[in-house]
Design an enzyme around this catalytic site. Structure first.
Site, PDB file in Angstrom:
ATOM      1  CG  HIS A   1     -55.587 -44.572  35.286  1.00 33.78           C
ATOM      2  ND1 HIS A   1     -54.722 -45.207  36.146  1.00 33.78           N
ATOM      3  CD2 HIS A   1     -56.574 -45.460  35.027  1.00 33.78           C
ATOM      4  CE1 HIS A   1     -55.161 -46.435  36.387  1.00 33.78           C
ATOM      5  NE2 HIS A   1     -56.285 -46.608  35.719  1.00 33.78           N
TER       6      HIS A   1
ATOM      7  CG  ASP B   1     -52.311 -44.028  38.031  1.00 29.73           C
ATOM      8  OD1 ASP B   1     -53.080 -43.085  37.754  1.00 29.73           O
ATOM      9  OD2 ASP B   1     -52.542 -45.206  37.702  1.00 29.73           O
TER      10      ASP B   1
ATOM     11  CB  SER C   1     -58.380 -48.309  37.846  1.00 28.35           C
ATOM     12  OG  SER C   1     -57.425 -48.811  36.962  1.00 28.35           O
TER      13      SER C   1
END
Length: 425
Positions: free
Chosen positions: A145, A178, A272
């Site tokens: 993402h 992910d 992230s």
């Protein structure tokens, strides 16, 4: 976060957490009025704008999820010493002495050069995240993402610890876990790959450090402990992106189910894809999502509950992405829902099988409709979501021992996981 039922191999489940979860990235830089006070206010304002929690959607993929059995050690504090497959650094043992008295200054000095800030800039969207250097060829693992939402023509940059910025391209992405791998264009000769540990040797309470680029503040480190292991976590949005992010595409959501490491180390938007390391400076996880306070507008920062993809899973997914650009996922071949069953006077929660796919590994192992799965190897299964995450964390062709309750009796069933069709991955 209520589950939904889909067609085909989709699953029913109820999540195990009261708090919603959301991917940490992308963080969108805001205009900064000054180099000090204005910068901080702009960053915190940006966080509040990304605060709405994700819906968790339906459970995903007839356990068409993947995992690794790269280490044979249990969670006794001793990690596997087997070498990693090609494309990543060797697995290193966890030092018990470092656990007792972490030297975070030394860990920071060792790890910081191996963690990068990632910038993604599309025609209408942009954001920042983190990544971890895997090898001297310039491969960087991050979250899908972080890189997937700004379009095919997006410009991706990687900024090293010394401040030098390089262009990068996408080597491969895997939305279902992910994870993604970037390749630095013409990387410098002195790249410092991170030392890779093993998530299989972790225990609850171990000290850990998160390293990344939260709120655009590159090189940030925070410390905490491992709060839980095998925590089933579902994030759901288009390609794993927050629907409030500038990368949200409005497409049909793709749930990402992880048997995650839960940590108290503070992580925020921008973390992230960054590193979660142990007290010896070895990579044990890739930071990916946080819990948020449901129903509260403007709250998406750290509340002390962050989640990381275990490094054993991240490593073998990254190896596939480096080699092929895509990743295969394991298949058990059941449709589970949350259920309960009794053995004597005790009632157990788990994943109840509502159907078994013909010719699947589950069918070959003798699993039946109505069976309640309560464990995968040494990990407990408390829900359908838990089962999905644990199978997702295992490699194709790996063998698993399932604890099953049938007709009031507990038994064990061995299964060899197959390969999920590409359309289900």
């Amino acid at each position: 976060m209520s589950g939904e039922q889909g067609g085909g191999d989709h699953l029913d489940k109820e999540p195990t957490m009261d708090q919603p979860t959301e991917p940490l990235m992308p963080y969108t830089p805001q205009p900064r009025r000054s180099r000090r006070r204005g910068r901080r206010v702009g960053e915190l304002t940006a966080v509040s704008l990304l605060s709405a929690a994700l819906a968790t959607g339906g459970t995903w993929g007839a356990l068409t999820l993947a995992s690794d059995d790269a280490g044979d050690s249990g969670r006794d504090g001793t990690a596997s010493t087997a070498g990693a497959s090609s494309g990543t650094a060797d697995v290193q043992p966890v030092s018990s002495a470092a656990k007792q008295a972490p030297d975070w200054n030394a860990v920071t000095e060792e790890v910081a050069p191996s963690v990068v800030a990632i910038g993604v800039h599309g025609q209408t969207a942009g954001g920042e995240g983190s990544g971890v250097i895997l090898d001297e060829d310039g491969h960087v693992v991050t979250n899908n993402h972080v890189v997937s939402g700004a379009g095919e023509d997006a410009k991706i940059t990687v900024t090293l610890d010394d401040g030098a910025t390089y262009a990068a391209t996408v080597a491969g992405t895997d939305p279902s876990s992910d994870l993604a791998v970037l390749t630095i264009t013409d990387p410098p000769e002195d790249l410092q790959p991170i030392s890779i540990g093993s998530s299989d040797g972790l225990t609850t309470g171990d000290p850990v450090m998160a390293v990344g680029n939260p709120l655009g503040l590159a090189g940030t480190v925070t410390t905490g402990i491992i709060s839980a292991l095998d925590r089933p976590v579902t994030t759901s949005s288009a390609e794993g992106e927050s629907q409030d992010s500038p990368f949200a595409s409005g497409e049909e959501s793709t749930p990402v189910v992880t048997s995650a490491i839960q940590t108290s180390a503070a992580v925020n938007p921008g973390n992230s894809g960054g590193a979660l390391v142990d007290a010896s400076g070895r990579l044990v996880g890739i930071n990916s999502s946080i819990a948020t306070v449901g129903g509260s507008s403007g709250q998406s920062g750290s509340i002390g509950i962050g989640f990381a993809i275990p490094v054993d899973q991240a490593r073998w997914i990254a190896d596939q992405l480096i080699e092929d650009g895509t990743a295969e996922h394991a298949l058990l071949g059941v449709r589970p829902t949350d259920g309960q069953a009794s053995v004597g006077s005790a009632t157990h929660s788990g994943a109840e099988i509502t159907s078994v796919s013909e010719g699947s590994p589950a069918a070959d192992a003798g699993l039946e409709e109505g069976d309640l799965i309560t464990g995968v190897d040494d990990a407990p299964v408390s829900s359908a979501e838990s089962l999905v995450g644990l199978i997702h964390a295992r490699q194709v062709d790996s063998s698993v021992t399932l604890t099953v309750i049938r007709d009031g009796e507990e038994r064990t069933v061995k299964a060899t996981l197959g390969t999920a069709p590409a359309s289900d991955a």
